[in-house]
Design a protein around this motif. Structure first.
Motif, PDB file in Angstrom:
ATOM      1  N   ALA A  67      -3.548   7.130  -0.290  1.00 33.78           N
ATOM      2  CA  ALA A  67      -3.090   6.892   1.076  1.00 33.78           C
ATOM      3  C   ALA A  67      -4.128   7.365   2.085  1.00 33.78           C
ATOM      4  O   ALA A  67      -4.317   6.750   3.131  1.00 33.78           O
ATOM      5  N   ALA A  68      -4.819   8.510   1.796  1.00 28.91           N
ATOM      6  CA  ALA A  68      -5.833   9.004   2.720  1.00 28.91           C
ATOM      7  C   ALA A  68      -7.023   8.067   2.810  1.00 28.91           C
ATOM      8  O   ALA A  68      -7.675   7.983   3.840  1.00 28.91           O
ATOM      9  N   MET A  69      -7.331   7.326   1.689  1.00 26.28           N
ATOM     10  CA  MET A  69      -8.454   6.387   1.701  1.00 26.28           C
ATOM     11  C   MET A  69      -8.055   5.010   2.173  1.00 26.28           C
ATOM     12  O   MET A  69      -8.881   4.101   2.224  1.00 26.28           O
ATOM     13  N   GLY A  70      -6.774   4.833   2.507  1.00 27.27           N
ATOM     14  CA  GLY A  70      -6.329   3.540   3.039  1.00 27.27           C
ATOM     15  C   GLY A  70      -6.058   2.498   1.980  1.00 27.27           C
ATOM     16  O   GLY A  70      -5.971   1.309   2.302  1.00 27.27           O
ATOM     17  N   HIS A  71      -5.936   2.896   0.706  1.00 23.66           N
ATOM     18  CA  HIS A  71      -5.687   1.925  -0.360  1.00 23.66           C
ATOM     19  C   HIS A  71      -4.236   1.495  -0.426  1.00 23.66           C
ATOM     20  O   HIS A  71      -3.919   0.450  -0.992  1.00 23.66           O
ATOM     21  N   CYS A  72      -3.345   2.373   0.099  1.00 20.19           N
ATOM     22  CA  CYS A  72      -1.931   2.044   0.055  1.00 20.19           C
ATOM     23  C   CYS A  72      -1.225   2.787   1.163  1.00 20.19           C
ATOM     24  O   CYS A  72      -1.836   3.584   1.876  1.00 20.19           O
ATOM     25  N   THR A  73       0.054   2.522   1.295  1.00 20.20           N
ATOM     26  CA  THR A  73       0.860   3.126   2.348  1.00 20.20           C
ATOM     27  C   THR A  73       1.935   3.990   1.720  1.00 20.20           C
ATOM     28  O   THR A  73       2.600   3.544   0.764  1.00 20.20           O
ATOM     29  N   PRO A  74       2.124   5.238   2.197  1.00 18.57           N
ATOM     30  CA  PRO A  74       3.177   6.074   1.612  1.00 18.57           C
ATOM     31  C   PRO A  74       4.551   5.453   1.802  1.00 18.57           C
ATOM     32  O   PRO A  74       4.756   4.505   2.560  1.00 18.57           O
ATOM     33  N   ALA A  75       5.514   6.002   1.123  1.00 15.83           N
ATOM     34  CA  ALA A  75       6.874   5.456   1.149  1.00 15.83           C
ATOM     35  C   ALA A  75       7.491   5.560   2.525  1.00 15.83           C
ATOM     36  O   ALA A  75       8.244   4.691   2.951  1.00 15.83           O
ATOM     37  N   ASP A  76       7.179   6.659   3.286  1.00 16.73           N
ATOM     38  CA  ASP A  76       7.784   6.807   4.602  1.00 16.73           C
ATOM     39  C   ASP A  76       7.123   5.949   5.660  1.00 16.73           C
ATOM     40  O   ASP A  76       7.576   5.886   6.802  1.00 16.73           O
ATOM     41  N   GLY A  77       6.003   5.276   5.269  1.00 19.97           N
ATOM     42  CA  GLY A  77       5.360   4.373   6.209  1.00 19.97           C
ATOM     43  C   GLY A  77       4.525   5.055   7.268  1.00 19.97           C
ATOM     44  O   GLY A  77       3.958   4.391   8.116  1.00 19.97           O
ATOM     45  N   LYS A  78       4.445   6.404   7.253  1.00 21.92           N
ATOM     46  CA  LYS A  78       3.667   7.121   8.261  1.00 21.92           C
ATOM     47  C   LYS A  78       2.235   7.283   7.796  1.00 21.92           C
ATOM     48  O   LYS A  78       2.002   7.600   6.624  1.00 21.92           O
ATOM     49  N   PRO A  79       1.273   7.044   8.658  1.00 21.67           N
ATOM     50  CA  PRO A  79      -0.130   7.230   8.249  1.00 21.67           C
ATOM     51  C   PRO A  79      -0.427   8.707   8.035  1.00 21.67           C
ATOM     52  O   PRO A  79       0.267   9.588   8.532  1.00 21.67           O
ATOM     53  N   ASP A  80      -1.480   8.959   7.287  1.00 26.13           N
ATOM     54  CA  ASP A  80      -1.889  10.339   7.021  1.00 26.13           C
ATOM     55  C   ASP A  80      -2.391  10.971   8.312  1.00 26.13           C
ATOM     56  O   ASP A  80      -3.255  10.410   8.985  1.00 26.13           O
ATOM     57  N   PRO A  81      -1.838  12.150   8.753  1.00 26.20           N
ATOM     58  CA  PRO A  81      -2.307  12.759  10.008  1.00 26.20           C
ATOM     59  C   PRO A  81      -3.758  13.187   9.976  1.00 26.20           C
ATOM     60  O   PRO A  81      -4.375  13.347  10.995  1.00 26.20           O
ATOM     61  N   MET A  82      -4.320  13.377   8.803  1.00 23.46           N
ATOM     62  CA  MET A  82      -5.734  13.766   8.686  1.00 23.46           C
ATOM     63  C   MET A  82      -6.423  12.796   7.750  1.00 23.46           C
ATOM     64  O   MET A  82      -6.606  13.084   6.559  1.00 23.46           O
ATOM     65  N   PRO A  83      -6.756  11.604   8.226  1.00 26.34           N
ATOM     66  CA  PRO A  83      -7.376  10.616   7.350  1.00 26.34           C
ATOM     67  C   PRO A  83      -8.732  11.112   6.865  1.00 26.34           C
ATOM     68  O   PRO A  83      -9.465  11.783   7.567  1.00 26.34           O
ATOM     69  N   GLY A  84      -9.012  10.725   5.639  1.00 29.21           N
ATOM     70  CA  GLY A  84     -10.303  11.098   5.049  1.00 29.21           C
ATOM     71  C   GLY A  84     -10.253  12.375   4.271  1.00 29.21           C
ATOM     72  O   GLY A  84     -11.225  12.733   3.642  1.00 29.21           O
ATOM     73  N   MET A  85      -9.142  13.123   4.303  1.00 32.55           N
ATOM     74  CA  MET A  85      -9.042  14.374   3.546  1.00 32.55           C
ATOM     75  C   MET A  85      -8.055  14.161   2.429  1.00 32.55           C
ATOM     76  O   MET A  85      -6.848  13.998   2.661  1.00 32.55           O
ATOM     77  N   ALA A  86      -8.541  14.102   1.259  1.00 35.35           N
ATOM     78  CA  ALA A  86      -7.689  13.848   0.101  1.00 35.35           C
ATOM     79  C   ALA A  86      -7.154  15.149  -0.436  1.00 35.35           C
ATOM     80  O   ALA A  86      -7.765  16.200  -0.316  1.00 35.35           O
ATOM     81  N   GLY A  87      -6.038  15.055  -1.112  1.00 38.75           N
ATOM     82  CA  GLY A  87      -5.473  16.226  -1.759  1.00 38.75           C
ATOM     83  C   GLY A  87      -4.694  17.103  -0.856  1.00 38.75           C
ATOM     84  O   GLY A  87      -4.338  18.211  -1.235  1.00 38.75           O
ATOM     85  N   MET A  88      -4.399  16.680   0.377  1.00 43.45           N
ATOM     86  CA  MET A  88      -3.622  17.495   1.309  1.00 43.45           C
ATOM     87  C   MET A  88      -2.156  17.148   1.164  1.00 43.45           C
ATOM     88  O   MET A  88      -1.763  16.011   1.448  1.00 43.45           O
ATOM     89  N   PRO A  89      -1.323  18.066   0.763  1.00 44.09           N
ATOM     90  CA  PRO A  89       0.092  17.738   0.568  1.00 44.09           C
ATOM     91  C   PRO A  89       0.740  17.402   1.887  1.00 44.09           C
ATOM     92  O   PRO A  89       0.380  17.897   2.941  1.00 44.09           O
ATOM     93  N   LYS A  90       1.708  16.519   1.804  1.00 42.05           N
ATOM     94  CA  LYS A  90       2.469  16.126   2.976  1.00 42.05           C
ATOM     95  C   LYS A  90       3.527  17.167   3.305  1.00 42.05           C
ATOM     96  O   LYS A  90       3.778  18.088   2.533  1.00 42.05           O
TER      97      LYS A  90
END
Length: 383
Positions: A67-90
């Motif tokens: 989701a952070a790399m833009g490959h898919c969309t999370p279930a809640d439909g909200k974008p990642d608040p910190m794009p580009g940082m992988a491994g950050m729990p929601k």
């Protein structure tokens, strides 16, 4: 296979880049592409059908990294608040979020606790957040600890050197050190006046001096003064033995006894007085005398050294004597019994030896009233 030289001629930069849409090579001008004409009849609305259940399940399984790399969309439909940082729990992703990760912002701790920097957890249920004064207590500051009530350790009363050397030898060395660093003993004998007074047929002499021995605080002081004529006995003279105690850097408190000698009636007095250095470098003395017959006298005197050159010094001087009652056998009247004024100019051959010349004026009141001016020739000396 194309030979390498021919390939270099075909590609001058030596690079095999395929032209991508929207990219231009240096020195090349590309004409804007015209959109292809689409017949109006060919345009149809595209109806997006909902994804099947299996596809929706795949979307729900979208990981945070993808989701952070833009490959898919999370279930809640909200974008990642910190794009580009992988491994950050929601938010709310891990109920077992540790205090360290919560302090660094990697996850969120349980709602009932809040992590503080350094791995410290703060319980909002047990602590009123509104009671915290954020103006006086910074984030991460430790709560104020209660002051202990244990008594301080006793001050040492012994010398460490006593453990290794003879205590008597250490005590003697300690006294010597104190004497060399402010506890030393000094002494001085000073005659401020030692002169001959020349009058009309009544030439006489006059002295006023003192000597002392002691330190900066405690001293033994001996004072003497008197006068007389050359063809007669000493008219009046006195000797004082005083204990002097420094009460501040410029003033001493003195107490002792005074004994009168000479041809007049002799008296013994108890003495209390002060002497010191007043502002503008005036030497000042004042004393009260109570005789063994209950007679009360007082005296004050002052002088100042005005340095004209490094060796020539002008000294004005005044002395006033008072009496609380008439004393007939000493020819003293109540009130101001004696007044003296003097002006002397001395030349210091050495600091300890200075001859002078001056004028002395005296006035007596009472049965022996009289006085006048005299020429004073003398020496001021100390050693």
């Amino acid at each position: 296979m194309i030979p390498f030289p021919l390939l270099m001629l075909a590609d001058p930069m030596g690079q095999h880049h395929h032209m991508m849409p929207g990219m231009t090579m240096p020195g090349m001008t590309m004409a804007p592409a015209k959109p292809a004409a689409v017949p109006r009849k060919a345009v149809k609305r595209r109806v997006v059908k909902p994804a099947p259940k299996k596809a929706r399940a795949t979307v729900r399984a979208c990981s945070a990294e993808h989701a952070a790399m833009g490959h898919c969309t999370p279930a809640d439909g909200k974008p990642d608040p910190m794009p580009g940082m992988a491994g950050m729990p929601k938010e709310g992703a891990s109920p077992a979020c540790s205090a360290e990760h919560a302090a660094m912002g990697h996850c969120q701790a349980k709602p009932e606790t809040e992590s503080m920097p350094g791995g410290m957890a703060m319980d909002h249920g047990a602590m009123d957040h509104g009671a915290m004064d954020h103006g006086t207590m910074g984030h991460g500051a430790m709560p104020q600890q209660s002051v202990g009530s244990a008594p301080p350790p006793p001050a040492p009363t012994d010398r460490a050197a006593d453990r290794f050397y003879d205590p008597a030898a250490v005590a003697a060395a300690n006294r010597q050190m104190r004497m060399e660093h402010g506890g030393m003993r000094f002494s001085q004998i000073l005659f401020n006046l030692a002169e001959v007074q020349v009058r009309d047929g009544r030439d006489g002499y006059r002295w006023d001096g003192e000597g002392w021995f002691g330190g900066d605080i405690h001293r033994l002081v001996v004072k003497t003064e008197g006068e007389g004529t050359f063809r007669d006995r000493i008219g009046s003279a006195e000797v004082q033995a005083l204990y002097s105690r420094a009460i501040d850097p410029y003033w001493n408190l003195q107490a002792g006894v005074r004994q009168d000698v000479g041809r007049l009636a002799r008296r013994t007095y108890a003495v209390v007085g002060v002497e010191g250095l007043a502002p503008y470098w005036f030497d000042v003395e004042g004393a009260l005398f109570l005789s063994d017959k209950g007679e009360l006298l007082a005296r004050t005197e002052a002088w100042v050294d005005q340095r004209l050159t490094q060796r020539a010094i002008l000294q004005p001087r005044i002395e006033v004597n008072f009496a609380a009652q008439d004393i007939a056998d000493q020819q003293i009247a109540a009130g101001v019994s004696n007044l003296e004024l003097g002006l002397r100019l001395r030349y210091e051959i050495a600091r300890e030896f200075a001859p002078y010349v001056g004028v002395h004026w005296e006035r007596r009141y009472g049965p022996a009233s009289g006085g006048g001016a005299a020429l004073a020739l003398g020496i001021r000396t100390w050693f």
